[in-house]
Design a protein around this motif. Structure first.
Motif, short mmCIF file in Angstrom:
data_model
loop_
_atom_site.label_atom_id
_atom_site.label_comp_id
_atom_site.label_asym_id
_atom_site.label_seq_id
_atom_site.Cartn_x
_atom_site.Cartn_y
_atom_site.Cartn_z
N PHE A 150 0.82 -1.21 0.00
CA PHE A 150 0.00 0.00 0.00
C PHE A 150 0.86 1.26 0.00
O PHE A 150 0.52 2.25 -0.64
N ARG A 151 1.98 1.25 0.71
CA ARG A 151 2.89 2.40 0.69
C ARG A 151 3.37 2.67 -0.73
O ARG A 151 3.33 3.81 -1.21
N ALA A 152 3.81 1.63 -1.41
CA ALA A 152 4.31 1.79 -2.78
C ALA A 152 3.19 2.21 -3.73
O ALA A 152 3.38 3.09 -4.58
N ALA A 153 2.03 1.59 -3.59
CA ALA A 153 0.91 1.89 -4.50
C ALA A 153 0.41 3.32 -4.31
O ALA A 153 0.20 4.05 -5.28
N PHE A 154 0.22 3.75 -3.07
CA PHE A 154 -0.28 5.10 -2.83
C PHE A 154 0.78 6.17 -3.13
O PHE A 154 0.44 7.30 -3.44
N ALA A 155 2.06 5.82 -3.02
CA ALA A 155 3.13 6.80 -3.28
C ALA A 155 3.31 7.09 -4.76
O ALA A 155 3.84 8.12 -5.13
#
Length: 196
Positions: A96-101
């Motif tokens: 989720f960190r990578a996707a939202f970033a």
């Protein structure tokens, strides 16, 4: 039928490989070559399954968000449901960190908004037997947009605060008329409706 289950299994294997590659990295730096190497499949196999890395991320995001909303639906109140959802997001934190970033993935935020707006609207219909009024629907839209913003900020900030903290914050931020609607439908914990 066997072909479909094989294809689904392959999709999850590729997604798991991408998830591992994203640990400590970004979507922009992720390559199809990294994914196929990690999964032990050819680039041809990847491109028969997904159009590109963004297609993979969108598909996996949808599966994970559906799971998070399934968890949220296990809650009997909004507070409990949010705690369950955020606990799940924390479990899948790297993805989720990578996707939202990723700037290329702003549509994920919109997708999350649509899912949560529909989730709450369906909950109102199920509990009341009727659709939200125009005013409640507008308040719900405003609230959901703000909750997505705060969720993304929490995820990108490393999820330093607990899921319980974020759930409490979002329950406390409910607009008064929306809070009253949820309280009438027994969707708030006793301390929520009594404390406001």
């Amino acid at each position: 039928m066997k072909q479909t289950s094989e294809n689904t299994r392959l999709k999850y294997e590729l997604c798991e490989a991408a998830r591992q590659c994203l640990a400590g990295s970004s979507v922009e730096k992720l390559t199809v070559g990294q994914i196929t190497t990690r999964a032990g499949v050819s680039r041809q196999t990847f491109y028969r399954t997904f159009q590109d890395k963004y297609d993979l991320i969108n598909w996996y995001f949808d599966k994970l968000m559906s799971k998070s909303f399934d968890r949220m639906g296990e809650g009997k109140t909004i507070d409990e449901g949010l705690r369950l959802k955020f606990s799940y997001l924390k479990e899948e934190g790297d993805f989720f960190r990578a996707a939202f970033a990723s700037d290329a993935q702003n549509n994920l935020k919109e997708h999350d908004f649509e899912m949560i707006f529909n989730f709450y609207s369906d909950w109102i219909v199920k509990k009341s037997g009727s659709s939200p009024t125009d005013e409640i629907a507008l308040l719900l839209e405003l609230y959901c947009r703000a909750s997505i913003y705060m969720t993304v900020k929490w995820v990108l900030g490393g999820m330093q605060q607990s899921p319980e903290w974020l759930a409490r914050l979002l329950v406390d931020a409910l607009p008064e008329k929306l809070r009253d609607k949820f309280a009438c439908l027994d969707l708030l914990e006793e301390t929520d409706s009594a404390g406001h």
